[in-house]
Scaffold this motif. Structure first.
Motif, PDB file in Angstrom:
ATOM      1  N   LYS A 192       0.767  -1.365  -0.045  1.00 31.36           N
ATOM      2  CA  LYS A 192       0.186   0.172  -0.064  1.00 31.36           C
ATOM      3  C   LYS A 192       1.023   0.783  -0.087  1.00 31.36           C
ATOM      4  CE  LYS A 192      -4.174  -2.304   0.577  1.00 31.36           C
ATOM      5  NZ  LYS A 192      -3.075  -3.380   0.721  1.00 31.36           N
ATOM      6  N   VAL A 193       0.837   1.937  -0.933  1.00 32.70           N
ATOM      7  CA  VAL A 193       1.510   3.506  -1.119  1.00 32.70           C
ATOM      8  C   VAL A 193       0.545   3.988  -0.703  1.00 32.70           C
ATOM      9  CG1 VAL A 193       2.996   3.951  -2.548  1.00 32.70           C
ATOM     10  CG2 VAL A 193       2.829   2.060  -2.811  1.00 32.70           C
ATOM     11  N   SER A 194       1.636   4.927   0.479  1.00 30.66           N
ATOM     12  CA  SER A 194       0.849   6.574   0.564  1.00 30.66           C
ATOM     13  C   SER A 194       1.676   7.281   0.050  1.00 30.66           C
ATOM     14  CB  SER A 194       1.024   6.556   2.112  1.00 30.66           C
ATOM     15  OG  SER A 194       0.473   5.206   2.761  1.00 30.66           O
ATOM     16  N   PHE A 195       0.935   8.451  -0.412  1.00 29.93           N
ATOM     17  CA  PHE A 195       1.618   9.877  -0.966  1.00 29.93           C
ATOM     18  C   PHE A 195       1.498  10.769  -0.063  1.00 29.93           C
ATOM     19  CE2 PHE A 195       0.885   6.727  -4.544  1.00 29.93           C
ATOM     20  CZ  PHE A 195       2.559   7.133  -5.033  1.00 29.93           C
ATOM     21  N   PHE A 196       2.501  12.096  -0.085  1.00 29.07           N
ATOM     22  CA  PHE A 196       2.035  13.173   0.774  1.00 29.07           C
ATOM     23  C   PHE A 196       2.701  14.174   0.228  1.00 29.07           C
ATOM     24  CE2 PHE A 196       4.435   9.821   2.942  1.00 29.07           C
ATOM     25  CZ  PHE A 196       5.854  10.254   3.303  1.00 29.07           C
ATOM     26  N   ILE A 197       2.913  15.200   0.925  1.00 31.01           N
ATOM     27  CA  ILE A 197       4.165  16.456   0.328  1.00 31.01           C
ATOM     28  C   ILE A 197       4.275  16.624   1.647  1.00 31.01           C
ATOM     29  CG2 ILE A 197       4.678  18.496  -0.226  1.00 31.01           C
ATOM     30  CD1 ILE A 197       2.520  17.611  -2.814  1.00 31.01           C
ATOM     31  N   LYS A 198       5.945  16.615   2.268  1.00 25.28           N
ATOM     32  CA  LYS A 198       5.999  16.423   3.599  1.00 25.28           C
ATOM     33  C   LYS A 198       6.540  18.438   3.480  1.00 25.28           C
ATOM     34  CE  LYS A 198       8.942  15.010   6.895  1.00 25.28           C
ATOM     35  NZ  LYS A 198       9.440  16.415   7.904  1.00 25.28           N
ATOM     36  N   SER A 199       6.898  19.035   5.021  1.00 20.45           N
ATOM     37  CA  SER A 199       7.083  20.647   4.729  1.00 20.45           C
ATOM     38  C   SER A 199       8.598  20.107   5.850  1.00 20.45           C
ATOM     39  CB  SER A 199       5.689  21.495   5.864  1.00 20.45           C
ATOM     40  OG  SER A 199       6.325  20.612   7.325  1.00 20.45           O
ATOM     41  N   VAL A 256      -2.916   4.030  -2.104  1.00 19.88           N
ATOM     42  CA  VAL A 256      -2.823   3.762  -3.482  1.00 19.88           C
ATOM     43  C   VAL A 256      -2.598   1.944  -3.173  1.00 19.88           C
ATOM     44  CG1 VAL A 256      -2.470   3.769  -5.241  1.00 19.88           C
ATOM     45  CG2 VAL A 256      -2.818   6.007  -4.757  1.00 19.88           C
ATOM     46  N   ASP A 257      -3.609   1.296  -3.973  1.00 19.28           N
ATOM     47  CA  ASP A 257      -2.829  -0.285  -3.397  1.00 19.28           C
ATOM     48  C   ASP A 257      -2.547  -0.275  -4.411  1.00 19.28           C
ATOM     49  OD1 ASP A 257      -3.188  -3.171  -3.184  1.00 19.28           O
ATOM     50  OD2 ASP A 257      -4.822  -3.171  -3.109  1.00 19.28           O
ATOM     51  N   PRO A 296       4.867   0.619 -14.769  1.00 14.47           N
ATOM     52  CA  PRO A 296       3.062   0.890 -15.195  1.00 14.47           C
ATOM     53  C   PRO A 296       3.188   2.449 -14.361  1.00 14.47           C
ATOM     54  CG  PRO A 296       3.484  -0.195 -12.979  1.00 14.47           C
ATOM     55  CD  PRO A 296       4.490  -0.356 -13.462  1.00 14.47           C
ATOM     56  N   ARG A 297       2.155   2.273 -14.985  1.00 13.96           N
ATOM     57  CA  ARG A 297       2.018   4.128 -14.514  1.00 13.96           C
ATOM     58  C   ARG A 297       0.958   4.170 -13.910  1.00 13.96           C
ATOM     59  NH1 ARG A 297       2.639   7.961 -19.393  1.00 13.96           N
ATOM     60  NH2 ARG A 297       4.131   6.944 -20.297  1.00 13.96           N
ATOM     61  N   LEU A 298       1.376   5.271 -12.802  1.00 13.94           N
ATOM     62  CA  LEU A 298       0.679   5.474 -11.718  1.00 13.94           C
ATOM     63  C   LEU A 298      -0.063   7.237 -11.620  1.00 13.94           C
ATOM     64  CD1 LEU A 298       1.242   4.055  -7.878  1.00 13.94           C
ATOM     65  CD2 LEU A 298      -0.179   6.601  -8.670  1.00 13.94           C
ATOM     66  N   THR A 299      -1.266   6.957 -11.757  1.00 14.51           N
ATOM     67  CA  THR A 299      -2.509   8.006 -12.582  1.00 14.51           C
ATOM     68  C   THR A 299      -2.539   8.805 -11.583  1.00 14.51           C
ATOM     69  OG1 THR A 299      -4.478   7.513 -13.131  1.00 14.51           O
ATOM     70  CG2 THR A 299      -2.280   6.810 -15.037  1.00 14.51           C
ATOM     71  N   ILE A 300      -3.088  10.480 -11.301  1.00 14.11           N
ATOM     72  CA  ILE A 300      -3.422  11.410 -10.412  1.00 14.11           C
ATOM     73  C   ILE A 300      -5.060  10.769 -10.876  1.00 14.11           C
ATOM     74  CG2 ILE A 300      -4.363  12.634 -12.351  1.00 14.11           C
ATOM     75  CD1 ILE A 300      -3.736  15.552 -11.136  1.00 14.11           C
ATOM     76  N   LEU A 301      -5.629   9.821 -11.348  1.00  8.88           N
ATOM     77  CA  LEU A 301      -6.431   9.285 -10.818  1.00  8.88           C
ATOM     78  C   LEU A 301      -6.929   8.161 -10.329  1.00  8.88           C
ATOM     79  CD1 LEU A 301      -9.934   9.994 -11.864  1.00  8.88           C
ATOM     80  CD2 LEU A 301      -9.375   7.786 -14.268  1.00  8.88           C
ATOM     81  N   ASP A 302      -5.475   7.358 -10.275  1.00  6.08           N
ATOM     82  CA  ASP A 302      -4.864   6.883  -9.157  1.00  6.08           C
ATOM     83  C   ASP A 302      -5.402   6.660  -7.716  1.00  6.08           C
ATOM     84  OD1 ASP A 302      -5.305   4.491 -10.822  1.00  6.08           O
ATOM     85  OD2 ASP A 302      -3.456   4.843 -11.508  1.00  6.08           O
ATOM     86  N   ILE A 303      -4.807   7.750  -8.016  1.00  6.79           N
ATOM     87  CA  ILE A 303      -4.486   8.819  -6.792  1.00  6.79           C
ATOM     88  C   ILE A 303      -6.041   9.071  -5.663  1.00  6.79           C
ATOM     89  CG2 ILE A 303      -2.624  10.814  -5.101  1.00  6.79           C
ATOM     90  CD1 ILE A 303      -0.247  10.696  -7.224  1.00  6.79           C
ATOM     91  N   ALA A 304      -5.965   9.491  -6.964  1.00  7.90           N
ATOM     92  CA  ALA A 304      -8.130  10.322  -6.336  1.00  7.90           C
ATOM     93  C   ALA A 304      -8.622   8.948  -5.782  1.00  7.90           C
ATOM     94  CB  ALA A 304      -8.249  10.589  -7.374  1.00  7.90           C
ATOM     95  N   ILE A 305      -8.470   7.790  -6.271  1.00  7.02           N
ATOM     96  CA  ILE A 305      -9.453   6.382  -6.076  1.00  7.02           C
ATOM     97  C   ILE A 305      -8.797   6.267  -4.836  1.00  7.02           C
ATOM     98  CG2 ILE A 305      -9.315   4.006  -6.775  1.00  7.02           C
ATOM     99  CD1 ILE A 305      -9.628   4.857  -9.464  1.00  7.02           C
ATOM    100  N   GLY A 306      -7.545   6.016  -4.140  1.00  2.00           N
ATOM    101  CA  GLY A 306      -7.264   5.371  -3.027  1.00  2.00           C
ATOM    102  C   GLY A 306      -7.808   6.926  -2.398  1.00  2.00           C
ATOM    103  N   MET A 307      -7.777   7.601  -2.298  1.00  2.00           N
ATOM    104  CA  MET A 307      -8.351   8.875  -1.663  1.00  2.00           C
ATOM    105  C   MET A 307      -9.533   8.766  -1.277  1.00  2.00           C
ATOM    106  SD  MET A 307      -6.335  12.471  -3.092  1.00  2.00           S
ATOM    107  CE  MET A 307      -6.721  13.793  -1.932  1.00  2.00           C
TER     108      MET A 307
END
Length: 649
Positions: free
Chosen positions: A93-100, A111-112, A125-136
């Protein structure tokens, strides 16, 4: 300075302390997680390691992998490869974030990785902006529409990224996509927000006010954000598609183009198992399709059909026999706006190839699902390898690649399709691809670029053919033939270097000439200022060069014998370094193979395989057969059209 964002603060401090203790660290036994790298939890190429490429070219996006509870990582942009990548282990499971710089975070969901890739392949494989949105949202998108709840979240992500790009002067136009670097200055400024942002706060729009001290997303409208999402999703789907060429089947292996899959095969019966039953007519084929930057798919191919003779026991054996004994028949896919649905990765509308046989209706690809952003499986064994499933349900079979072709005799041919997605395209860096769409007012631009291609033939008795082309401001390539063109002269007219009055719906230009989609620019290389071009000429109007393949970097074996005359199509790189230096007019350009050392080669698979038939059936060869085989390929030259020049915006 990126490494300060890779590890939790306490661990970073501990490692810093150990490194200053006079060499004691040499006695530390490496932990299991020490195989991690700056942008991933594992080393690319090792078993169980899956590299992914983000469709948005963002450098410095933080992420963690669930199999590694110690480290965190960042995406790293490779300008040479045109993509920002990361890696985790299969099943993570891949957790995406922007850290300060300090303690603030913008959380972008989880994202799974299994939803992106179940196996590791040579092509990430492409991991798309839509894939990240699905993870949210934990909800797949139903359609690429502004009204879709998950697409709306993808639009919010696009607003954040595009607003940052505008703020950092990486883009001029709100819908342009260029590399976004999450810089140290951005991370420092992120600490100005009062609290971290959760994925839910992005979904319900609370994020807008929270992050305003950092970036104002209101500078990007909903329509602009949707345009960016649509552009990214379309680009992530754009590539070259081809079936396995089933002469060398070694069932049970995969990972490259000689995988052991069967390609496009079938027959006129329900069961196509090799047998001596003379009533079974086998069919197999091959094609190359291009999906361009506007989402249109087109291409060219060929097929053979006939009975098995002798006692062959394999599909590849039957196919090799058909190649030797049966004339190939042309398959042409006119530009169609649907192919693989970029949202669900399925062929959910019929895609058709016209067949150059008066007794045949079009061959129709009816279904299939793209797995790992790389392959469609047509049969059960290959499907199991691809999905890691041990049993296959009736619902699973709806994802198999299938096709059908009807004949006026009443015969119906059906079969399976194993398909590969290769040579995916990327964003186009504006330091090379300077278009009217991405430069500032007062700056010069190169695209649209108007030129003439000269197709020369290996058989020098065949007259060369000139073809006018346009590389448009989006990076797609179309014909630019003059009024009254002939079979050998389809070049650009003296006044045709303009987009005025060109109808982008009908593809009829201002001189009332029908033009055609030819291909796309696959990538822009910043280091040497070149662009990579890929083209398939797929219309009878092109006569001798119909079916010409350009820039495919592909070799198609025409025989199981090592001495066979293979179809070799090299790369096609256009060097713009001198053209980018001028503000108006023209400059020297160079058009070379991928290695930069030789002239560009083009090829025709139909003509090449016609030559194979002619060699093996000398008594049956007609003058038309001989003439077709002479069109098997040659060298290709590109020259700027006389009416073209660099312009100022």
């Amino acid at each position: 300075m990126k490494n300060k964002y890779l590890l939790p603060f306490a661990l970073t401090s501990l490692m810093a302390a150990l490194s200053g203790c006079g060499g004691e660290s040499a006695n530390v036994v490496p932990e299991e997680y020490d195989s991690s790298t700056e942008n991933g939890a594992c080393t690319i190429g090792t078993e169980g390691c899956v590299q992914f490429a983000l469709d948005y070219p963002i450098d410095g996006l933080n992420f963690t992998c669930s199999s590694d509870t110690i480290n965190s990582f960042i995406s790293i942009m490779s300008l040479n490869n045109g993509a920002a990548t990361g890696s985790c282990r299969v099943g993570d499971k891949v957790s995406f974030f922007i850290k300060s710089e300090k303690d603030k975070k913008i959380n972008l969901g989880v994202v799974d990785l299994n939803s992106i890739a179940l196996v590791s392949t040579a092509q990430p494989p492409r991991l798309t902006i839509l894939d990240i949105a699905i993870g949210m949202t934990n909800q797949p998108a139903a359609a690429l529409s502004q009204d879709d709840p998950t697409v709306k979240v993808a639009m919010k992500l696009a607003k954040i990224f595009q607003a940052l790009a505008l703020q950092d002067s990486k883009i001029v136009e709100p819908t342009d996509v260029q590399v976004l670097y999450i810089t140290d200055a951005m991370r420092t400024k992120l600490d100005l927000i009062l609290s971290s942002v959760t994925a839910q706060q992005i979904i319900n729009d609370q994020y807008i006010g929270i992050i305003k001290p950092w970036v104002d997303v209101s500078v990007i409208s909903d329509d602009q954000a949707f345009e960016v999402v649509k552009k990214l999703i379309t680009i992530s789907n754009a590539a070259v598609y081809q079936p396995e060429f089933s002469l060398f089947s070694t069932s049970g292996a995969f990972g490259n183009l000689l995988s052991g899959s069967d390609g496009l095969v079938g027959c006129n019966k329900e069961d196509c198992t090799p047998t001596t039953n003379s009533s079974i007519q086998y069919l197999f084929g091959h094609f190359l399709l291009i999906t361009d930057r506007q989402g249109y798919t087109f291409g060219s191919g060929l097929q053979w059909k006939g009975p098995m003779t002798g006692s062959l026991s394999t599909i590849s054996g039957i196919n090799a026999e058909l190649i030797r004994k049966v004339k190939p028949v042309r398959m042409t896919a006119q530009a169609q706006s649907h192919w693989i649905n970029p949202v669900n990765k399925r062929i959910d509308q019929n895609y058709q190839f016209d067949i150059a046989d008066v007794n045949s209706q079009p061959l129709v690809v009816t279904q299939g699902r793209l797995y790992n952003d790389y392959m469609i499986a047509g049969k059960e064994n290959f499907y199991k390898l691809l999905t890691k499933k041990t049993t296959v349900s009736a619902e699973d079979r709806k994802d198999f690649g299938k096709w059908q072709q009807n004949f006026t005799t009443g015969e119906v041919y059906k079969g399976s399709l194993d398909l590969y997605k290769i040579f995916p395209i990327t964003y186009l860096d504006k330091s090379v691809f300077k278009s009217v769409n991405n430069v500032k007012v007062g700056e010069s631009y190169v695209f649209p670029l108007y030129a003439d291609l000269t197709f020369k033939f290996t058989d020098t008795t065949v007259p060369e053919v000139k073809l006018g082309i346009v590389i448009d401001e989006n990076g797609d390539i179309r014909s630019n033939m003059k009024s009254g063109f002939t079979d050998n002269d389809m070049s650009t007219s003296n006044n045709a270097c303009t987009e005025n009055n060109f109808d982008r719906t009908t593809f009829i230009d201002g001189n009332d000439v029908q033009q055609y989609r030819l291909g796309t620019v696959a990538r822009a290389f910043t280091e040497n200022k070149t662009i990579s071009m890929r083209m398939v000429l797929a219309n009878d109007v092109f006569k001798k060069i119909n079916g010409a393949l350009v820039g495919m970097n592909t070799t198609i074996k025409t025989s199981t014998e090592s001495s066979g005359a293979d179809v070799v199509i090299g790369g096609a790189l256009l060097n713009l370094s001198e053209l980018l230096k001028v503000n108006n007019g023209q400059a020297v350009i160079r058009f070379k193979q991928s290695d930069g050392s030789t002239d560009v080669k083009w090829g025709s698979s139909l003509a090449s395989f016609q030559g194979v038939y002619n060699t093996n059936n000398k008594d049956a060869v007609t003058p038309a057969d001989t003439a077709l085989a002479q069109l098997n390929g040659g060298n290709l030259e590109l020259k700027l059209a006389s009416c073209y020049g660099v312009k100022m915006k």
